[in-house]
Write a protein that holds these residues in place. Sequence first.
Motif, PDB file in Angstrom:
ATOM      1  N   GLY A  15      85.802  71.106  78.986  1.00 18.11           N
ATOM      2  CA  GLY A  15      86.820  70.193  78.490  1.00 18.11           C
ATOM      3  C   GLY A  15      86.723  68.846  79.162  1.00 18.11           C
ATOM      4  O   GLY A  15      86.110  68.699  80.222  1.00 18.11           O
ATOM      5  N   GLY A  16      87.320  67.859  78.521  1.00 17.52           N
ATOM      6  CA  GLY A  16      87.322  66.498  79.051  1.00 17.52           C
ATOM      7  C   GLY A  16      88.631  66.184  79.726  1.00 17.52           C
ATOM      8  O   GLY A  16      89.711  66.356  79.148  1.00 17.52           O
ATOM      9  N   LEU A  17      88.550  65.716  80.978  1.00 19.26           N
ATOM     10  CA  LEU A  17      89.731  65.464  81.806  1.00 19.26           C
ATOM     11  C   LEU A  17      89.949  63.976  82.038  1.00 19.26           C
ATOM     12  O   LEU A  17      89.013  63.238  82.379  1.00 19.26           O
ATOM     13  N   GLN A  18      91.206  63.544  81.915  1.00 21.10           N
ATOM     14  CA  GLN A  18      91.573  62.200  82.313  1.00 21.10           C
ATOM     15  C   GLN A  18      91.212  61.976  83.781  1.00 21.10           C
ATOM     16  O   GLN A  18      91.602  62.730  84.667  1.00 21.10           O
ATOM     17  N   ASP A  19      90.412  60.945  84.032  1.00 21.97           N
ATOM     18  CA  ASP A  19      90.051  60.506  85.380  1.00 21.97           C
ATOM     19  C   ASP A  19      89.280  61.538  86.192  1.00 21.97           C
ATOM     20  O   ASP A  19      89.130  61.389  87.395  1.00 21.97           O
ATOM     21  N   ASN A  20      88.794  62.589  85.546  1.00 24.38           N
ATOM     22  CA  ASN A  20      88.087  63.626  86.300  1.00 24.38           C
ATOM     23  C   ASN A  20      86.838  64.153  85.593  1.00 24.38           C
ATOM     24  O   ASN A  20      86.352  65.233  85.933  1.00 24.38           O
ATOM     25  N   PRO A  52      91.740  74.748  85.236  1.00 25.30           N
ATOM     26  CA  PRO A  52      91.241  75.120  86.564  1.00 25.30           C
ATOM     27  C   PRO A  52      92.260  74.806  87.655  1.00 25.30           C
ATOM     28  O   PRO A  52      93.126  73.955  87.471  1.00 25.30           O
ATOM     29  N   THR A  53      92.129  75.500  88.753  1.00 24.98           N
ATOM     30  CA  THR A  53      93.060  75.302  89.864  1.00 24.98           C
ATOM     31  C   THR A  53      92.449  74.495  91.001  1.00 24.98           C
ATOM     32  O   THR A  53      93.158  74.151  91.951  1.00 24.98           O
ATOM     33  N   ASN A  54      91.169  74.206  90.920  1.00 26.51           N
ATOM     34  CA  ASN A  54      90.490  73.543  92.040  1.00 26.51           C
ATOM     35  C   ASN A  54      90.166  72.079  91.763  1.00 26.51           C
ATOM     36  O   ASN A  54      89.420  71.457  92.510  1.00 26.51           O
ATOM     37  N   VAL A  55      90.726  71.522  90.673  1.00 24.99           N
ATOM     38  CA  VAL A  55      90.431  70.131  90.340  1.00 24.99           C
ATOM     39  C   VAL A  55      91.615  69.232  90.684  1.00 24.99           C
ATOM     40  O   VAL A  55      91.506  68.306  91.488  1.00 24.99           O
ATOM     41  N   GLY A  56      92.760  69.490  90.088  1.00 22.98           N
ATOM     42  CA  GLY A  56      93.945  68.699  90.376  1.00 22.98           C
ATOM     43  C   GLY A  56      94.033  67.459  89.520  1.00 22.98           C
ATOM     44  O   GLY A  56      93.027  66.865  89.134  1.00 22.98           O
ATOM     45  N   GLY A  57      95.272  67.062  89.226  1.00 21.40           N
ATOM     46  CA  GLY A  57      95.541  65.855  88.462  1.00 21.40           C
ATOM     47  C   GLY A  57      96.524  64.965  89.189  1.00 21.40           C
ATOM     48  O   GLY A  57      96.796  65.151  90.375  1.00 21.40           O
ATOM     49  N   ARG A  58      97.106  64.007  88.447  1.00 21.98           N
ATOM     50  CA  ARG A  58      97.914  62.977  89.095  1.00 21.98           C
ATOM     51  C   ARG A  58      99.214  63.535  89.679  1.00 21.98           C
ATOM     52  O   ARG A  58     100.022  64.135  88.984  1.00 21.98           O
ATOM     53  N   LEU A  86      96.083  74.026  92.243  1.00 20.85           N
ATOM     54  CA  LEU A  86      97.030  73.081  91.658  1.00 20.85           C
ATOM     55  C   LEU A  86      96.545  72.755  90.248  1.00 20.85           C
ATOM     56  O   LEU A  86      95.630  71.956  90.063  1.00 20.85           O
ATOM     57  N   ALA A  87      97.149  73.386  89.251  1.00 19.98           N
ATOM     58  CA  ALA A  87      96.658  73.270  87.872  1.00 19.98           C
ATOM     59  C   ALA A  87      97.495  72.262  87.087  1.00 19.98           C
ATOM     60  O   ALA A  87      98.186  72.604  86.125  1.00 19.98           O
ATOM     61  N   ASN A  88      97.433  70.998  87.481  1.00 21.88           N
ATOM     62  CA  ASN A  88      98.198  69.956  86.789  1.00 21.88           C
ATOM     63  C   ASN A  88      97.286  68.930  86.130  1.00 21.88           C
ATOM     64  O   ASN A  88      97.590  67.747  86.075  1.00 21.88           O
ATOM     65  N   MET A  89      96.171  69.397  85.578  1.00 25.18           N
ATOM     66  CA  MET A  89      95.182  68.482  85.001  1.00 25.18           C
ATOM     67  C   MET A  89      95.565  68.043  83.589  1.00 25.18           C
ATOM     68  O   MET A  89      96.225  68.767  82.856  1.00 25.18           O
ATOM     69  N   GLN A  90      95.064  66.855  83.226  1.00 27.54           N
ATOM     70  CA  GLN A  90      95.329  66.273  81.910  1.00 27.54           C
ATOM     71  C   GLN A  90      94.055  66.350  81.060  1.00 27.54           C
ATOM     72  O   GLN A  90      93.163  65.519  81.166  1.00 27.54           O
TER      73      GLN A  90
END
Length: 762
Positions: A478-483, A104-110, A458-462
Amino acid sequence: MNPVIRALTAALLGLAMLVTPTASQCPLCNFIIGEDPEEELEEMAAGGGIGAPYGADEWMTTQRTYPDKAVDLGQSRAKAIEQANVVRASGGFAAQAAWTSLGPTNVGGRVTDIVVDPVRSNTVYAGAASGGVWKSTNGGTSFSYSWNITLPQSVGALAISPAGVLYAGTGEGNPGGGSVSFPGNGIYRSSDGGVTWTLLGLTGTNRIGRIVIDPADANRIFVAAAGNLFVPGGARGLYRSTDAGATWQLVLAGANSTTGAIDLAISTTSVYVSMWDHVRTPGTRVYGGVGSGIYRSTDGGATWARLAGGLPASSSNLGRMGIAVSKSTPTRLYAIAANTSGNFLGMWTSTNSGTSWTALTNTGPVSSSQSTFGWWFGRIFVDPVSSSHLWVPGVPMVESTNSGSSWTSNSSSFHADQHAVGFDPLVANRVFIGNDGGIYRSTANGSLSGSWTKTTNLANMQFYTVAVSKQDISRISGGLQDNGSRRSWSNWGSYWGGDGLQNLIDPTNQNKVYACSQNGSCGRSTNGGTSMSNFGSTTSSRRAWLTPVTFDPTNPAIMYYGGERLNRSTNSAQTWAAISPDLSRGSSGSSTFNTISTIGVAPSNGAVIYVGTDDGRMWITRNTGGSWTEITAGLPTRFMTRVTVDPTDANLAYVTVSGYTAGDIAPHVFRTTNGGTSWQDISGNLPNAPVNDIVYNPQNRTVLFVATDVGVFTSSDTGVTWTTAGTGLPNVPVLDLDTTVSAGVTQLTAATYGLGMYRVAV
């Protein structure tokens, strides 16, 4: 939530899991963590001894190193990337399709660092922890990938010259404690706004904490190299170039073999560097030492002196320090420090270029923000036009407008765990913040009491896992680190809190979904995740960070859950019964290790179940757990990452194991045709990297796909030779795969740890 309360809550939840062995659930997790889980919930067991891994970082690191505690992860990964690029360059099947990013593009990662272009208007660059460099040309509203797919995807630092020349240091300097951080292979330069990149050297630095460019001479560049986190020695310390990166000189070495450089600042007269003595193994971390401290050079980096005058003296308890200089008043400095355990140690200011320092006394909000994770943050940002206006990243961001006399904290306007602040030199009052949830923009000079806008792309999710509906391939979770656990059919909203881990969608009813957070706290839903109920109680005294849960392919109402014992449900996770003894090698004192790591049920015979453990054992039962036979002989004593059983033959199965060892060659994929009596190594020409998953092409079971730490590979001859699966997938860790047939075409979906979801038609 206040970080202290959060930490106490996490400790109570963890205690509950320990003292109530039959409780597979953490019923309060979804209530407490909600849709904005914090990193510190994963890190509550910091300081555990060898053999007692904890949290995501220990799970991922142990997976990649067990039982070899001394492996050089940086060097091993660099070799694996080289090997992957060789396989990639050799071509593949005749009609290789291109991978497509699904977001996704609307969540974002570190986000580890942010710089704003001083020449190109509205242009912002962001470094991602494991997702390369991202670029915005609309003032931070949206970002696009601006990195080379063949390069290491972990970016630790960015810098940009007055002429708009961009530098990127690979390897995340934040060493992790809750989520894994990956190494890099040096520093890169782009002179065309991130379109192309050139390696400038420093390939052995492993992790780069900061880059600064002399504002008076763009050819003079300083790089803070943190060095290899796991192995002492090597290239670490402060490096300088006087020719724009063509050559490099080590100008400040550490006090000992575990001392690297982590932070930098420069004024009109001086250069400042924070040195950090730190090292870790998969079971322990020592994030401080006598080599930690701040140094100053007044001759362009030729000579250095350790700063005192009120700053902490050299000590075995001195951890990460941060340093900042005011651009508007170059004699004004700020410093922050944590101790070896990560606890806040203090904050200081200087008005005479660092000769003497005054301790700030009203630092309660800063201390709370740092919590016990000072090694995760360690930075200070000063307003370019006001020396009294500063920000200190932490769990929430804290801000002061009076040189640290008082503070404002904000934990509600943006995601937790702050890492970066960027100032727009072309637009007054425009400030950007980067954290574990992406990038946020302020047009009120970064005021925490003002409004903030999150980037829309921003599609940089883990991602740890992926699940795809068999009825509608657009439905992905899916399961996301810290999200948390996220679902595409609700605009990628979180439907189960904590760190998102195992996700499942019933293959016969896409409204029946399942999601887990850390250590096997799982929920189920019959309405697509709109409402969730806890799993029934399971029987296990240990549960891994990523606790495996899977369907019986013959009947998805039958499910399996792995602690150190295998649990079985016949009513879609409402109730469970243990059907095995302890299948691990026995407890080593950890509540999250010595557990089942993978479960494979034979599609042709649901009574046949294969089980692998994180401490190197494989088992089979042919009577639904009535009796168990160990089938480890012929397999390496490694972390078993995945077992997959042939659709028509219960005796034919594949096992993948983690891939790094201290030697040059590591086995990855094994095949049995006799139910585990014997095993054949079919790794072939796969890169020497961990293999995290293996799946069939459901329309052609001779075609296999594997997910590795350096991409996805495929074989059409059962492992004799391997080629790259698809084209255009960045060199990013892939932790999970899903194959789904839609309109007669097999769609392969990959959960990447750094760039979200990808898909290719195979």
